[in-house]
Write a protein that holds these residues in place. Structure first.
Motif, mmCIF file in Angstrom:
data_model
loop_
_atom_site.group_PDB
_atom_site.id
_atom_site.type_symbol
_atom_site.label_atom_id
_atom_site.label_comp_id
_atom_site.label_asym_id
_atom_site.label_seq_id
_atom_site.Cartn_x
_atom_site.Cartn_y
_atom_site.Cartn_z
ATOM 1 N N LYS A 28 30.317 -21.766 48.442
ATOM 2 C CA LYS A 28 31.258 -21.555 49.536
ATOM 3 C C LYS A 28 31.945 -20.190 49.480
ATOM 4 O O LYS A 28 32.427 -19.698 50.497
ATOM 5 N N GLU A 145 42.363 -15.207 61.802
ATOM 6 C CA GLU A 145 42.009 -16.465 61.153
ATOM 7 C C GLU A 145 43.225 -17.322 60.824
ATOM 8 O O GLU A 145 43.114 -18.274 60.042
ATOM 9 N N LYS A 208 35.616 -22.879 53.394
ATOM 10 C CA LYS A 208 34.339 -22.782 54.109
ATOM 11 C C LYS A 208 33.788 -21.375 53.954
ATOM 12 O O LYS A 208 34.528 -20.395 53.984
ATOM 13 N N GLU A 209 32.474 -21.298 53.804
ATOM 14 C CA GLU A 209 31.828 -20.023 53.500
ATOM 15 C C GLU A 209 32.129 -18.957 54.545
ATOM 16 O O GLU A 209 32.348 -17.794 54.201
ATOM 17 N N LYS A 210 32.159 -19.303 55.812
ATOM 18 C CA LYS A 210 32.347 -18.315 56.886
ATOM 19 C C LYS A 210 33.704 -17.628 56.823
ATOM 20 O O LYS A 210 33.892 -16.547 57.379
ATOM 21 N N TYR A 211 34.670 -18.231 56.123
ATOM 22 C CA TYR A 211 36.004 -17.627 56.009
ATOM 23 C C TYR A 211 36.203 -16.950 54.654
ATOM 24 O O TYR A 211 37.306 -16.505 54.342
ATOM 25 N N ARG A 213 34.236 -14.178 53.053
ATOM 26 C CA ARG A 213 33.296 -13.086 52.921
ATOM 27 C C ARG A 213 34.053 -11.780 52.760
ATOM 28 O O ARG A 213 35.044 -11.530 53.450
#
Length: 214
Positions: A28, A145, A208-211, A213
């Protein structure tokens, strides 16, 4: 009087549990700066295990190990914040924080026994880390975000650090005046660690991975 030192193994268990959570959910956040927390948490666990065994099983003064770890851990946190803060002004301030912290740590090493707790190193590191958490919260508040902030691992790490240090700083500064009993002292330390590692674990679980990076 009863010996309550064994209660510190609760903290060792929390460190192990959190390290396992970080390992299980590595996919993640492996593309983010929080990836380094995986290694930091395992390092913390093994060092605590070694230091605890030396102190509680072999009755060897292990304070020097904790003093070294204190310097390493706060340096790690400050470096991490310097890497995730986007505002140039904040990043420059954190560089100053690192310099100030290392100066205090070196002063403690030179002028204080390695076998006594380096209180000024801890308080300085905790205070500067708290300020960094505020910088990070400000950054999140002004980002796109903000509505998904609970899915960002950095939010949970910062929350844990803020709450932990808010409790530890006054206790370190006022403990002699408040005249805590040994069991009260241990309960406070363990409770603050439950909050710290609880926030970390929630972060690894919810993130969650999308948040996450870089």
């Amino acid at each position: 009087m009863p010996d309550y030192h064994y209660l510190f193994y609760v903290i060792t268990f929390l460190e192990l549990f959190t390290s396992l959570m970080a390992t299980i959910y590595i996919e993640k956040y492996k593309s983010s700066k929080e990836y380094y927390f995986l290694f930091f948490l395992w390092f913390t666990f093994f060092l605590e295990l070694i230091a605890g065994s030396l102190g509680y099983i072999f009755s060897i003064n292990n304070q020097w190990i904790y003093n070294i770890f204190m310097t390493i851990s706060f340096s790690f946190y400050l470096y991490w914040y310097q890497s995730i803060l986007k505002k140039r002004g904040f990043r420059k301030i954190v560089v100053i924080f690192v310099t100030v912290f290392l100066c205090v740590a070196i002063w403690n090493i030179v002028f204080q026994s390695p076998f006594s707790f380096h209180k000024y190193t801890f308080v300085t590191g905790a205070l500067l880390t708290m300020i960094c958490t505020i910088f990070h919260f400000w950054q999140l508040l002004n980002s796109d975000e903000i509505l998904e902030v609970k899915y960002k691992l950095s939010f949970w790490i910062s929350t844990g650090l803020l709450l932990f240090n808010m409790g530890m700083i006054p206790m370190m500064l006022l403990s002699k005046h408040l005249n805590f009993s040994e069991i009260q002292y241990y309960i406070i330390i363990i409770t603050l660690n439950i909050i710290l590692y609880g926030c970390y674990s929630i972060g690894f679980l919810w993130t969650k991975e999308k948040y996450n990076r870089s």
